[in-house]
Design an enzyme around this catalytic site. Structure first.
Site, mmCIF file in Angstrom:
data_model
loop_
_atom_site.group_PDB
_atom_site.id
_atom_site.type_symbol
_atom_site.label_atom_id
_atom_site.label_comp_id
_atom_site.label_asym_id
_atom_site.label_seq_id
_atom_site.Cartn_x
_atom_site.Cartn_y
_atom_site.Cartn_z
ATOM 1 N N ARG A 190 46.620 47.030 41.410
ATOM 2 C CA ARG A 190 46.453 46.737 42.826
ATOM 3 C C ARG A 190 46.744 45.253 43.002
ATOM 4 O O ARG A 190 46.446 44.442 42.103
ATOM 5 C CB ARG A 190 45.008 47.010 43.282
ATOM 6 C CG ARG A 190 44.667 48.488 43.477
ATOM 7 C CD ARG A 190 45.316 49.066 44.722
ATOM 8 N NE ARG A 190 44.994 50.470 44.925
ATOM 9 C CZ ARG A 190 45.731 51.493 44.513
ATOM 10 N NH1 ARG A 190 46.860 51.274 43.845
ATOM 11 N NH2 ARG A 190 45.384 52.734 44.772
ATOM 12 N N GLU B 101 50.226 43.585 50.869
ATOM 13 C CA GLU B 101 51.372 44.485 51.052
ATOM 14 C C GLU B 101 51.252 45.284 52.354
ATOM 15 O O GLU B 101 50.122 45.599 52.762
ATOM 16 C CB GLU B 101 51.524 45.424 49.839
ATOM 17 C CG GLU B 101 50.390 46.408 49.639
ATOM 18 C CD GLU B 101 50.566 47.236 48.352
ATOM 19 O OE1 GLU B 101 50.799 46.651 47.269
ATOM 20 O OE2 GLU B 101 50.470 48.472 48.460
ATOM 21 N N HIS C 225 55.581 49.187 45.966
ATOM 22 C CA HIS C 225 54.494 50.119 45.602
ATOM 23 C C HIS C 225 55.054 51.531 45.403
ATOM 24 O O HIS C 225 54.635 52.474 46.095
ATOM 25 C CB HIS C 225 53.399 50.104 46.676
ATOM 26 C CG HIS C 225 52.075 50.633 46.181
ATOM 27 N ND1 HIS C 225 50.865 50.204 46.645
ATOM 28 C CD2 HIS C 225 51.783 51.585 45.257
ATOM 29 C CE1 HIS C 225 49.891 50.862 46.041
ATOM 30 N NE2 HIS C 225 50.430 51.703 45.182
HETATM 31 P P1 NAP Z 1 41.318 54.903 34.603
HETATM 32 O O1 NAP Z 1 41.684 56.002 33.664
HETATM 33 O O2 NAP Z 1 39.995 54.934 35.267
HETATM 34 O O3 NAP Z 1 41.492 53.536 33.818
HETATM 35 C C1 NAP Z 1 41.072 52.320 34.327
HETATM 36 C C2 NAP Z 1 40.903 51.321 33.189
HETATM 37 O O4 NAP Z 1 40.528 50.072 33.741
HETATM 38 C C3 NAP Z 1 39.858 51.715 32.181
HETATM 39 O O5 NAP Z 1 40.402 51.567 30.908
HETATM 40 C C4 NAP Z 1 38.716 50.711 32.387
HETATM 41 O O6 NAP Z 1 38.191 50.399 31.110
HETATM 42 C C5 NAP Z 1 39.436 49.523 33.004
HETATM 43 N N1 NAP Z 1 38.581 48.774 33.915
HETATM 44 C C6 NAP Z 1 37.879 49.241 34.966
HETATM 45 N N2 NAP Z 1 37.205 48.241 35.562
HETATM 46 C C7 NAP Z 1 37.474 47.122 34.850
HETATM 47 C C8 NAP Z 1 37.069 45.773 34.983
HETATM 48 N N3 NAP Z 1 36.224 45.374 35.943
HETATM 49 N N4 NAP Z 1 37.566 44.889 34.089
HETATM 50 C C9 NAP Z 1 38.412 45.278 33.114
HETATM 51 N N5 NAP Z 1 38.830 46.553 32.947
HETATM 52 C C10 NAP Z 1 38.370 47.463 33.821
HETATM 53 O O7 NAP Z 1 42.382 54.802 35.783
HETATM 54 P P2 NAP Z 1 43.924 55.182 35.784
HETATM 55 O O8 NAP Z 1 44.095 56.592 36.175
HETATM 56 O O9 NAP Z 1 44.549 54.702 34.519
HETATM 57 O O10 NAP Z 1 44.416 54.285 37.026
HETATM 58 C C11 NAP Z 1 44.198 52.900 37.040
HETATM 59 C C12 NAP Z 1 44.544 52.285 38.376
HETATM 60 O O11 NAP Z 1 45.946 52.130 38.498
HETATM 61 C C13 NAP Z 1 44.165 53.068 39.634
HETATM 62 O O12 NAP Z 1 42.786 52.917 39.943
HETATM 63 C C14 NAP Z 1 45.071 52.458 40.679
HETATM 64 O O13 NAP Z 1 44.451 51.366 41.309
HETATM 65 C C15 NAP Z 1 46.264 51.970 39.871
HETATM 66 N N6 NAP Z 1 47.454 52.762 40.173
HETATM 67 C C16 NAP Z 1 48.505 52.190 40.822
HETATM 68 C C17 NAP Z 1 49.623 52.933 41.111
HETATM 69 C C18 NAP Z 1 50.800 52.323 41.804
HETATM 70 O O14 NAP Z 1 51.447 53.014 42.548
HETATM 71 N N7 NAP Z 1 51.115 51.072 41.550
HETATM 72 C C19 NAP Z 1 49.691 54.277 40.763
HETATM 73 C C20 NAP Z 1 48.615 54.833 40.091
HETATM 74 C C21 NAP Z 1 47.502 54.067 39.793
HETATM 75 P P3 NAP Z 1 36.651 49.958 30.921
HETATM 76 O O15 NAP Z 1 35.838 50.993 31.648
HETATM 77 O O16 NAP Z 1 36.442 49.940 29.443
HETATM 78 O O17 NAP Z 1 36.563 48.603 31.527
HETATM 79 C C1 8YV Z 2 50.418 55.844 45.525
HETATM 80 C C2 8YV Z 2 48.617 54.697 44.076
HETATM 81 O O1 8YV Z 2 51.467 54.989 45.830
HETATM 82 O O2 8YV Z 2 47.697 56.517 42.925
HETATM 83 C C3 8YV Z 2 47.514 55.403 43.400
HETATM 84 O O3 8YV Z 2 46.421 54.812 43.315
HETATM 85 O O4 8YV Z 2 48.517 53.579 44.449
HETATM 86 C C4 8YV Z 2 49.928 55.394 44.227
HETATM 87 O O5 8YV Z 2 50.076 56.474 43.390
HETATM 88 C C5 8YV Z 2 49.560 56.014 46.724
HETATM 89 O O6 8YV Z 2 48.348 56.593 46.541
HETATM 90 C C6 8YV Z 2 50.309 56.762 47.809
HETATM 91 O O7 8YV Z 2 50.390 55.881 48.821
#
Ligand code: NAP
Ligand code: 8YV
Length: 323
Positions: free
Chosen positions: A234, A263, A281
């Site tokens: 994020r 954004e 994004h």
């Molecule tokens: P997840 O399986 O819950 O993994 C999150 C990781 O972050 C865990 O390893 C956790 O480890 C760590 N974490 C949480 N809070 C933390 C903190 N305060 N400091 C350091 N590490 C921390 O989640 P995921 O499914 O991989 O997704 C992660 C994130 O990616 C989503 O929440 C979303 O915001 C982002 N994302 C972005 C996109 C995009 O379009 N750009 C798409 C998908 C996801 P610990 O619990 O050991 O700290």
């Molecule tokens: C998407 C995301 O772009 O899964 C998330 O957390 O940020 C992305 O996969 C979004 O949710 C759709 O706008």
């Protein structure tokens, strides 16, 4: 039996809108022309609306939630749900679901692409060809990713997929998080220390208060003038002013960014730099992955309205609302 009424606070892509309309009466709050139209629509639908569809990046305040007194579930089209008012949802017994796992591969591929494109400057290389500059000389040498150390900030579902891929690219993987895991990678409990040892840092934590500005000026300084920062988490996870300053001053070597603090506004200071890759994004934005996410959004709504447990309730609400 009449279809349950739901409200959409995010744009609904065609492939998702059709099946959603088949199963539910959908009120398009996102599509309302202006604030007056939004107010009018809310007044009309507030008491009958039982479900909501939001995007990963949607922001909903506790006050906005309170406008829907009979809301039962918010089904988020995204794995991140940092914009949802979880405490207020717990108080109002509103379930919140998300779309974990089905997007892991897509987002991990994007993180690898950003790492490679920032290291190898392929966007600027293409501009070099198209501008005719190649006719006058060679593109400058760039930097390898193989053999380097990559520090994953948040080794969760997506972080592990990123690690698998980057191992195949012959990178040494290390990670930072709040806890050490049973994985074959070196753990750091200090992000500054990891940044000091890494050539590339990739942020893939949730957003929200717990991770706000985790990547700050101190972390970027530790990453150093040959380091590359990639953000697919994020925008709030990085201090954007510090990041812009680090790029402008050459404190870091480059960046690959899919997300931004304000954004869709992106700091113009980052534009047209060979070492900075900017994406709108789109880490999960393929038809295949978005269809899978949409199916899970609908499945959660359908299970809920059938009186069954939802598939992916967000963990913070476990035990606080009915599953
Ligand atoms: P997840 O399986 O819950 O993994 C999150 C990781 O972050 C865990 O390893 C956790 O480890 C760590 N974490 C949480 N809070 C933390 C903190 N305060 N400091 C350091 N590490 C921390 O989640 P995921 O499914 O991989 O997704 C992660 C994130 O990616 C989503 O929440 C979303 O915001 C982002 N994302 C972005 C996109 C995009 O379009 N750009 C798409 C998908 C996801 P610990 O619990 O050991 O700290
Ligand atoms: C998407 C995301 O772009 O899964 C998330 O957390 O940020 C992305 O996969 C979004 O949710 C759709 O706008």
């Amino acid at each position: 039996m009449s279809k349950p009424e739901i409200v959409a606070i995010a744009p609904l892509p065609g492939f998702f809108s059709k099946p959603l309309h088949e199963q539910f009466i959908v009120h398009d709050l996102h599509g309302a022309a202006d604030a007056d139209a939004r107010r009018e629509l809310i007044a009309k639908i507030a008491s009958t609306t039982r479900g909501m569809v939001a995007f990963g990046g949607s922001q909903l305040s506790a006050e906005q939630l309170a406008k829907f007194p009979n809301l039962e579930i918010i089904s988020v089209f995204g794995v991140g749900y940092d914009g949802m008012p979880l405490a207020a949802c717990a108080d109002a017994k509103v379930k919140v679901t998300n779309t974990p796992d089905v997007l892991n591969d897509e987002v991990a591929d994007t993180a690898v692409a950003l790492t490679m494109m920032a290291s190898r400057q392929f966007v600027a290389s293409q501009k070099f060809v198209e501008s005719g500059a190649w006719l006058k000389g060679q593109y400058p040498l760039t930097t390898s990713m193989w053999g380097k150390t990559v520090g994953v900030i948040g080794l969760g579902r997506i972080g592990k997929e990123i690690a698998d891929r980057l191992r195949a690219h012959k990178m040494n993987v290390v990670y930072f998080g709040r806890s050490k895991q049973d994985v074959p990678y070196t753990y750091y409990d200090s992000l500054v220390a990891m940044a000091g040892d890494a050539d590339v840092l990739i942020a893939i934590t949730p957003g929200g208060a717990g991770t706000k500005h985790l990547v700050n000026a101190e972390v970027l300084a530790a990453l150093g003038p040959t380091g590359i920062f990639v953000n697919v988490a994020r925008g709030s996870v990085a201090d954007e002013a510090a990041l812009v300053a680090a790029i402008e001053n050459g404190t870091i070597a480059g960046a690959g960014l899919d997300v931004f603090e304000g954004e869709p506004k992106v700091p113009e200071a980052l534009f047209n730099r060979p070492n900075v890759i900017l994406l709108p994004h789109v880490a999960s934005a393929t038809l295949e992955t978005r269809v899978a996410m949409g199916n899970l959004v609908i499945e959660n709504l359908a299970l809920h309205f059938a009186g069954k447990p939802v598939r992916t309730l967000v963990p913070e609400l476990a035990g606080k609302v009915a599953g």
